[in-house]
Scaffold this active site. Structure first.
Site, PDB file in Angstrom:
ATOM      1  N   CYS A 166       3.937  -0.455  -0.922  1.00 49.82           N
ATOM      2  CA  CYS A 166       4.025  -1.607  -0.025  1.00 49.82           C
ATOM      3  C   CYS A 166       3.621  -2.881  -0.770  1.00 49.82           C
ATOM      4  CB  CYS A 166       3.128  -1.391   1.190  1.00 49.82           C
ATOM      5  SG  CYS A 166       2.953  -2.845   2.250  1.00 49.82           S
ATOM      6  N   CYS A 186       0.535  -4.527   0.617  1.00 48.75           N
ATOM      7  CA  CYS A 186      -0.668  -3.802   0.221  1.00 48.75           C
ATOM      8  C   CYS A 186      -1.067  -4.153  -1.208  1.00 48.75           C
ATOM      9  CB  CYS A 186      -0.437  -2.299   0.344  1.00 48.75           C
ATOM     10  SG  CYS A 186      -0.029  -1.721   2.005  1.00 48.75           S
TER      11      CYS A 186
END
Length: 249
Positions: free
Chosen positions: A180, A183
């Site tokens: 991600c 992230c």
């Protein structure tokens, strides 16, 4: 005599087919009016030739876009969709037109309700508001450089997760996925946040869980988006999850 007349008649017939007849002299005589018209014609042709040549030499490209006004009334679309295992915050509606244009999150006038275990309406969750852009803090240090003096954001596993919650009255945990991009942008901020909490001696445990490595743990914690930043107090999760700016302060 008859032969001579016949021969003359044939010559007259042949002469009438001549396309290159001579113009009478009276039609070739010069006149003042003809001279004026000739000069005017030459001047007009010269001006047209020069103007077209100049226009061709100065050719430029231009682009114009004209949008048609849409006077058609909007279409009211009624629908009722029940999702038994999805939080209202993660529900949106996408609309595609016949040309394939995608306009995301067209949900301003859509009502959301939380349901109980029997599928009955329980709590009104409101309507989607304009989503404010989340601020992501940028850092000069890389994550590896921040880890040189140790990791302050503790990497948790299924074996250490509950013990970490029991050891801290309050805990702030990042549930993430390595693939991600959001992230990845959060990792340095999360590590700096852990360092600041440690330096200030705050009674808060800062941890993180890799949901790709430990999918069952994240499933048990009902993680539905990445990253999920969740508070825990006395071992119990505090909802809703944190969704504000991703900065240390």
């Amino acid at each position: 005599m008859n032969n001579i007349n016949g021969h003359g008649g044939r010559r007259s017939a042949m002469a009438s087919m001549d396309f290159y007849r001579r113009v009478p002299k009276d039609l070739t005589e010069a006149t003042s009016l003809g001279a004026i018209m000739s000069i005017a014609a030459i001047a007009v042709m010269t001006i047209l030739f020069l103007s077209e040549t100049i226009a061709f030499a100065r050719t430029t490209m231009g682009t114009a876009i004209t949008l048609d006004e849409n006077d058609q009334p909007q279409i009211r679309l009624n629908f009722n969709i029940t999702l038994m295992d999805l939080h209202c915050d993660f529900v949106s509606v996408d609309v595609w037109d016949t040309l394939g244009t995608n306009r995301q999150n067209v949900t301003k006038n859509i009502e959301k309700w939380q349901l109980d275990e029997e599928g009955q309406r329980r709590i009104f969750s409101g309507r989607n508001r304009e989503q404010r852009e989340v601020v992501h803090e940028e850092h000069e240090e890389t994550l590896e450089e921040l880890h040189e003096d140790g990791e302050q954001a503790v990497e948790l596993t299924p074996d250490t997760f509950q013990g970490f919650l029991n050891d801290h009255d309050m805990a702030f945990i990042d549930m993430y996925a390595p693939w991600c991009i959001w992230c990845q942008r959060l990792h340095p901020t999360w590590e700096k946040f852990g360092e600041q909490v440690h330096e200030l001696g705050m009674p808060v445990g800062v941890g993180k869980v890799n949901c790709v490595t430990y999918p069952q743990l994240c499933k048990d914690q009902r993680v539905m988006a990445f990253p999920t930043l969740r508070w825990y107090k006395d071992g119990q999760m505090i909802l809703p999850d944190y969704k504000m700016d991703r900065t240390v302060d």
